[in-house]
Design a protein around this motif. Structure first.
Motif, PDB file in Angstrom:
ATOM      1  N   TYR A   1       0.527  -1.219   0.219  1.00 20.91           N
ATOM      2  CA  TYR A   1       0.006   0.261   0.062  1.00 20.91           C
ATOM      3  C   TYR A   1       0.967   1.239   0.159  1.00 20.91           C
TER       4      TYR A   1
ATOM      5  N   TYR B   1       0.725   3.702  -3.081  1.00 17.25           N
ATOM      6  CA  TYR B   1       0.956   6.155  -3.105  1.00 17.25           C
ATOM      7  C   TYR B   1       2.530   6.108  -3.548  1.00 17.25           C
TER       8      TYR B   1
ATOM      9  N   GLU C   1      -4.407  13.064  -0.302  1.00 17.20           N
ATOM     10  CA  GLU C   1      -5.359  11.596  -0.153  1.00 17.20           C
ATOM     11  C   GLU C   1      -5.442  10.792  -1.116  1.00 17.20           C
TER      12      GLU C   1
ATOM     13  N   TYR D   1      -5.716  -0.120   5.806  1.00 16.08           N
ATOM     14  CA  TYR D   1      -6.447   0.083   7.277  1.00 16.08           C
ATOM     15  C   TYR D   1      -5.438   0.413   8.204  1.00 16.08           C
TER      16      TYR D   1
ATOM     17  N   ASN E   1      -3.050   2.601   6.477  1.00 20.65           N
ATOM     18  CA  ASN E   1      -3.550   4.227   6.709  1.00 20.65           C
ATOM     19  C   ASN E   1      -3.592   4.699   7.939  1.00 20.65           C
ATOM     20  N   LYS E   2      -3.404   3.424   9.422  1.00 14.09           N
ATOM     21  CA  LYS E   2      -3.271   3.397  10.960  1.00 14.09           C
ATOM     22  C   LYS E   2      -1.946   4.220  10.671  1.00 14.09           C
TER      23      LYS E   2
ATOM     24  N   PRO F   1      -1.943   8.393   3.771  1.00 16.08           N
ATOM     25  CA  PRO F   1      -3.501   9.202   3.377  1.00 16.08           C
ATOM     26  C   PRO F   1      -3.993   8.559   2.423  1.00 16.08           C
ATOM     27  N   VAL F   2      -5.097   7.580   2.988  1.00 13.63           N
ATOM     28  CA  VAL F   2      -6.216   7.745   2.416  1.00 13.63           C
ATOM     29  C   VAL F   2      -7.393   7.791   2.346  1.00 13.63           C
ATOM     30  N   LYS F   3      -7.988   8.335   2.125  1.00 10.01           N
ATOM     31  CA  LYS F   3      -9.293   9.043   2.591  1.00 10.01           C
ATOM     32  C   LYS F   3     -10.637   8.172   2.429  1.00 10.01           C
TER      33      LYS F   3
ATOM     34  N   ASN G   1     -13.342   4.712   7.901  1.00 10.89           N
ATOM     35  CA  ASN G   1     -13.606   5.339   6.723  1.00 10.89           C
ATOM     36  C   ASN G   1     -13.588   3.762   5.610  1.00 10.89           C
TER      37      ASN G   1
END
Length: 492
Positions: A244, A248, A262, A279, A282-283, A287-289, A366
């Motif tokens: 992930y 990005y 994001e 996920y 992201n934690k 930057p994931v919206k 999200n």
């Protein structure tokens, strides 16, 4: 910078604790729960710094944060042996810009599916963990598969000293290529068994074996200890976080985004492990919206994220995206524990076991659910091919269709990456039939040449001529015979 030590705790009992290497060896908690990190670490390098790294160095920067009882030399050994010429591109997980979206291609490994991303490294992590913990017993990997995990696990663990691997798959629930990839597997320590049932039947039986203290003790006396290569094993899940970040950073390289922007991420998933790894990223600060959880007609996850109720009491649909034909999403338990705590998670799992359902409002996360029918999946394959000549496999097409629905419903134009989980060559006939109905009456394997012709992508070497290989594993059993088979196989 000194790394904080990360330990692992149970999803149903936070007092169950283990180091990373212990959690990898155990695979599952003694109470049937799964291991989760006690906290989410933050990278000690900025995204700009990480963007300059190749895949192996990026993997080290992420994995060192989670596998804190591994030394740098141990981790780099595992990483460098996993992500090498076994992959057909030095990028390991390249990002293609097609049809107005970014596509993270996770199918460049030996089994041409995303499971290679974690199962190429898990055998090295497990052997290192065994040595680190003074393990003197033979490790027996028990794996249930809906199509891709099985072959990737077999490929990773074949002929690894001190390890046996037994894979169970639904005899009539995988594609012809997936089936042959498993039944032709070489390796004196490998065992592949078809079951007269579906993936959920196999997964439930395997998880039950892990918590069968009587059987575990009996076999331990004979020198065996169980572990898992499914994503219930934290050693499977953590390496998936890396790609992930890769997606990005490559989107930034391509000028699609600027670092700090994001993105949205669309993941086709049945067992919830793949999207959960995102996920976790992201934690950690990626930057994931929005995560769009894409389901096929077995849309139990869509219903959960839409209504707050998870209900497995429904018809099981056999689709042309078989790796997602799942009604019991094991990794969702980890999200429940992170979001609601161990006590609530334990209660929900008890409800699932007793009634087949539970309720929890996760609307403040999200993660959003979408799903696609088989007709919509086929239309997505055709649309992408006609738009830009790019061929999606059936699972990735579920994600593309789900993304289009999300876009139509929300108007959210945030730059998006779709996680491509398999090569279209694994599902050649379904893919070509979606593009043109004339292929529906043709045989599966000759169609590979046709797919090569229209896609401009060579038949991947791992499956070229697979229909001519010797079938080595022919056992098929009833779904309720899995435990007895395991015991007999190990004690014969």
């Amino acid at each position: 910078m000194k790394m904080d030590k990360i330990n692992y705790i149970g999803t149903r009992d936070k007092n169950i604790k283990a180091t990373a290497s212990e959690a990898i060896l155990k695979g599952i908690c003694s109470d049937g729960g799964l291991f989760i990190p006690e906290k989410f670490p933050k990278p000690d390098k900025s995204l700009e710094e990480l963007s300059k790294l190749g895949y192996c160095d990026l993997a080290y920067e992420i994995l060192k944060l989670y596998l804190t009882d591994f030394t740098e030399d141990e981790l780099r050994f595992c990483i460098n042996n996993a992500y090498d010429e076994k992959f057909d591109t030095p990028e390991i997980a390249p990002v293609a810009e097609k049809g107005g979206v970014s596509i993270l291609e996770l199918f460049h490994g030996r089994t041409i599916a995303f499971k290679d991303m974690a199962l190429s490294i898990l055998p090295y992590l497990m052997k290192t963990a065994a040595k680190k913990n003074g393990m003197d017993k033979e490790i027996v990997i028990l794996t249930a598969t809906s199509g891709d995990t099985g072959k990737a696990a077999l490929e990773g663990f074949a002929d690894v000293e001190g390890i046996k691997i037994i894979v169970f798959f639904p005899e009539d629930g995988v594609s012809p290529v997936q089936k042959l990839q498993m039944t032709t597997q070489e390796g004196k320590n490998t065992c592949v068994v078809g079951i007269k049932g579906n993936f959920d039947d196999a997964q439930t039986a395997v998880k039950t074996i892990f918590t069968d203290n009587g059987l575990c003790c009996e076999l331990e006396k004979k020198g065996f200890v169980f572990s898992s290569a499914n994503s219930i094993n934290i050693g499977r899940l953590v390496p998936q976080i890396v790609y992930y970040f890769q997606a990005y950073l490559r989107m930034a390289d391509h000028g699609v985004i600027t670092i700090g922007d994001e993105i949205n991420v669309v993941v086709p998933t049945g067992n919830f492990g793949n999207i959960l790894a995102g996920y976790f990223a992201n934690k950690m600060g990626l930057p994931v919206k929005t995560f769009i959880c894409a389901s096929n007609e077995n849309n139990v996850l869509f219903d959960f994220f839409s209504t707050g109720t998870y209900n497995k009491n429904r018809p099981f649909n056999v689709t042309n995206s078989p790796s997602m034909d799942i009604l019991v999403s094991s990794n969702l338990e980890r999200l429940l524990a992170v979001a609601a705590g161990q006590e609530k998670c334990r209660s929900l799992m008890e409800s699932l076991n007793k009634t087949g359902e539970y309720s929890l409002d996760l609307s403040d996360t999200n993660i959003k659910g979408e799903w696609a029918t088989q007709a919509e999946t086929n239309a997505a394959i055709k649309e992408m091919f006609e738009k830009c000549g790019y061929v999606l496999d059936t699972h990735t097409a579920v994600a593309y269709s789900a993304y289009k629905k999300y876009l139509a419903e929300t108007g959210d134009r945030t730059k998006t990456v779709i996680v491509a989980t398999a090569s279209p060559y694994k599902f050649t006939k379904d893919v070509l039939s979606a593009i043109d109905g004339k292929y529906a009456s043709m045989d599966f394997f000759p169609l590979m040449d046709e797919l090569e012709k229209i896609s401009g992508v060579e038949i991947p070497s791992p499956i070229k001529g697979i229909e001519n290989r010797e079938i080595r594993h022919k056992t098929v059993i009833e779904k309720d015979g899995i435990k007895a088979f395991v015991k007999d196989y190990l004690t014969k």
